[in-house]
Structures are given as structure tokens and as C-alpha cells.
Scaffold this active site. Structure first.
Site, PDB file in Angstrom:
ATOM      1  N   CYS A  76      46.534  39.864  41.806  1.00 27.00           N
ATOM      2  CA  CYS A  76      47.606  39.588  40.844  1.00 27.00           C
ATOM      3  C   CYS A  76      47.755  40.676  39.780  1.00 27.00           C
ATOM      4  O   CYS A  76      48.310  41.734  40.052  1.00 27.00           O
ATOM      5  CB  CYS A  76      47.396  38.216  40.218  1.00 27.00           C
ATOM      6  SG  CYS A  76      48.885  37.526  39.436  1.00 27.00           S
TER       7      CYS A  76
ATOM      8  N   GLU B  38      46.756  33.501  45.611  1.00 23.44           N
ATOM      9  CA  GLU B  38      45.835  33.314  44.494  1.00 23.44           C
ATOM     10  C   GLU B  38      45.725  31.834  44.173  1.00 23.44           C
ATOM     11  O   GLU B  38      46.704  31.091  44.183  1.00 23.44           O
ATOM     12  CB  GLU B  38      46.352  34.080  43.259  1.00 23.44           C
ATOM     13  CG  GLU B  38      45.403  33.998  42.073  1.00 23.44           C
ATOM     14  CD  GLU B  38      45.872  34.809  40.869  1.00 23.44           C
ATOM     15  OE1 GLU B  38      45.021  35.181  40.046  1.00 23.44           O
ATOM     16  OE2 GLU B  38      47.081  35.064  40.745  1.00 23.44           O
TER      17      GLU B  38
ATOM     18  N   LYS C 159      38.412  39.547  40.475  1.00 21.64           N
ATOM     19  CA  LYS C 159      39.537  40.126  39.745  1.00 21.64           C
ATOM     20  C   LYS C 159      39.041  40.983  38.585  1.00 21.64           C
ATOM     21  O   LYS C 159      38.312  40.503  37.705  1.00 21.64           O
ATOM     22  CB  LYS C 159      40.432  38.988  39.232  1.00 21.64           C
ATOM     23  CG  LYS C 159      41.753  39.420  38.628  1.00 21.64           C
ATOM     24  CD  LYS C 159      42.566  38.169  38.290  1.00 21.64           C
ATOM     25  CE  LYS C 159      43.983  38.473  37.872  1.00 21.64           C
ATOM     26  NZ  LYS C 159      44.754  37.213  37.656  1.00 21.64           N
TER      27      LYS C 159
END
Length: 285
Positions: free
Chosen positions: A162, A49, A121
Site C-alpha cells: 500500500c 491488504e 510494511k
């Protein structure tokens, strides 16, 4: 009934150092990608990331660029084509000028250098742990709305980023669509990393009976946001098969997707779910 035995591939997770110079970050990634392919024989390479930018809300706007026409996307496309590999391009801050929004975005590139998928995301990292860490991605970023699934050598790969790994519902949606592996570029911190990084990777592997890969930046104790590191590959039995420590490192694993079929046949939880009582379904946008 067991499926026909399937081939796998060698994956390399690149736990990269990330500094304030975007061009140097990208150049380092390209060097490490070449090494993973030419020296280690990787077929698939995955980056962490925010590999081209320091991680932090104060940095996202400055480092953001368009996809697929920005500097970083062009570099990833070119090296995927040069080496003939599948490249999971970690994440970068993506500037969408038509919407006037910034996303935390993972791009996936084919061996021909084509953009196979873009994943933004979905779950933004907004937390407040007194005495630990406070962070609000939503102050700058916009959450995505779409899953991303890519076919690689007969396997189906789902992408998360994440904080997404904390949401088992997202992993279930990918499992419902037949994914064999989930890949999460991520940057857990020194509070949540020791507690939950391995736990969540193994939990999602156990939940979905899939391979899981988590790819962190290398730890920099002097950074504003200190990443935990410990990138890892977990197999469908929820066993860690390869992992890094905290520094810059390449994690290699040979994946055998027949193992996915084996685990799912031996412990058939997918067919045993009581969907008359509960289910997880994707809402169509």
C-alpha cells in the site's frame, strides 16, 4: 543486448469483500483462490491488504495472529500446496509475541506450501488531510526493515504494501536487485484512490520498467474505512493491461517477462543513470 526470451505466467488478483468475521473472510478467500486456479488457470494468485480483517487501527490488535502458525497462515499454506500455486497472501495483522509488536505483513507461499518470504510494511500510513482523511497506522503498528524478493518461474518478484508504493526509492532498490515485477497489496481510500492509485502504479512501472500489480479489497460503502478498489496490472510500458472496478472481482493477466527485457533494452535508463552524481542504495541492518 537482449536476454534470452523468458516465459511468463498467469496471475490472478483477488479483489475480495472483507467483513468483521475473520473465518468467513478467510473462507471466502480460499473459495476465490480455488476458482482462480481451477476455472481461470492462474499460476500465481495475489490477495489484498488486510483481507482477513477490517482495515483500521481499532481492529489490528483484535485480529492479529502469529506468522506462520496462525489460522490464516495455515490456511494459505494448505491451499497453495493443494493447488500447486504461488500465493501472495495479501496482508494480515501479524502479532510478534517475542517483540510484543504488531506488523502489517504479507506472506508468500510456494507450490509446496512453504513460506517463501515474509514482508512487513516498511512505510506506515500516517496522513492528515483536513476535510479528507486522518489515519495513523503507527499508533498500533511497527514498520518493517527488510525487503522481500521471491523467485517465480524464472522471474524475480518484489513485495511492497500500500503506502510503500509512494516511495520510489523502495521500488528502485528492488530494481537494483533485478526484480521484474513489484506486487503491492493495498487499500487506498476514497480520497487518495481516485487521485493516486492508478498514477502511482503506472509511475512505478515506468520508473522500474517492471510489471506492477496492485490488489485492493472490494469497496464496502458501509465500512469504517472505505477502500477504492480498482485492482490492476500494469506492464513495463506503464500500460494498464487488466483492472477491476469497485466490487468483488478477479483480475487476470498473462505476464510475458520478455517484455521487461524488451523495454529495458529499448529505453536503457538503468545503465544511463549518473551514479557518479546520485544513487539509491540499501542500508544493511
Amino acid at each position: 543486448m537482449l536476454k534470452m526470451a523468458r516465459a511468463g505466467f498467469r496471475i490472478a488478483l483477488l479483489q475480495l469483500k472483507v467483513g468483521p468475521n475473520k473465518s468467513q473472510n478467510v473462507a471466502n478467500a480460499l473459495t476465490r483462490i480455488r476458482s482462480a486456479v481451477k476455472d481461470d488457470g492462474a499460476r500465481v494468485v495475489a490477495l489484498p491488504e488486510c483481507f482477513n480483517s477490517p482495515y483500521g487501527t481499532q481492529h489490528f490488535a483484535e485480529y492479529a495472529e502469529e506468522v506462520p502458525n496462525g489460522e490464516t497462515s495455515r490456511s494459505l499454506s494448505a491451499i497453495a500446496k493443494e493447488l500447486g500455486i504461488y500465493l501472495i497472501g495479501g496482508t494480515i495483522p501479524e502479532r510478534n509475541t517475542s517483540e510484543n509488536k504488531i506488523y502489517n505483513t504479507c506472506t508468500v507461499w510456494s507450490p509446496e506450501g512453504a513460506l517463501m518470504a515474509t514482508y512487513r510494511k516498511i512505510h506506515l500510513f500516517d496522513i492528515n488531510i483536513p476535510g479528507g482523511i486522518t489515519f495513523r497506522e503507527s499508533d498500533v503498528l511497527t514498520g518493517g526493515n527488510d525487503l522481500a524478493i521471491v523467485p517465480i518461474d524464472g522471474a524475480k518478484i518484489g513485495i511492497g504494501i500500500c503506502y510503500d508504493i509512494r516511495f520510489d526509492e523502495l521500488a528502485r532498490l528492488y530494481r537494483n536487485q533485478g526484480c521484474d515485477m513489484l506486487i503491492y497489496p493495498g487499500a487506498f481510500n476514497m480520497k487518495t484512490g481516485p487521485l493516486h492509485w492508478e498514477l502511482l502504479a503506472r509511475a512505478r512501472a515506468n520508473d522500474t520498467q517492471s510489471y506492477i500489480a496492485t490488489i485492493s479489497p472490494a469497496r464496502d460503502a458501509g465500512a469504517g474505512y472505505v477502500a477504492w478498489g480498482h485492482s490492476m496490472v500494469v506492464d513495463p510500458w506503464a500500460k494498464i493491461v487488466a483492472s477491476a472496478k469497485e466490487g468483488e472481482e478477479t483480475v487476470l493477466a498473462d505476464l510475458d517477462f520478455a517484455k521487461v527485457d524488451e523495454v529495458r533494452a529499448q529505453i536503457p535508463i538503468f545503465s544511463q543513470r549518473r551514479t557518479d552524481l546520485y544513487d539509491t542504495k540499501q542500508q544493511k541492518s
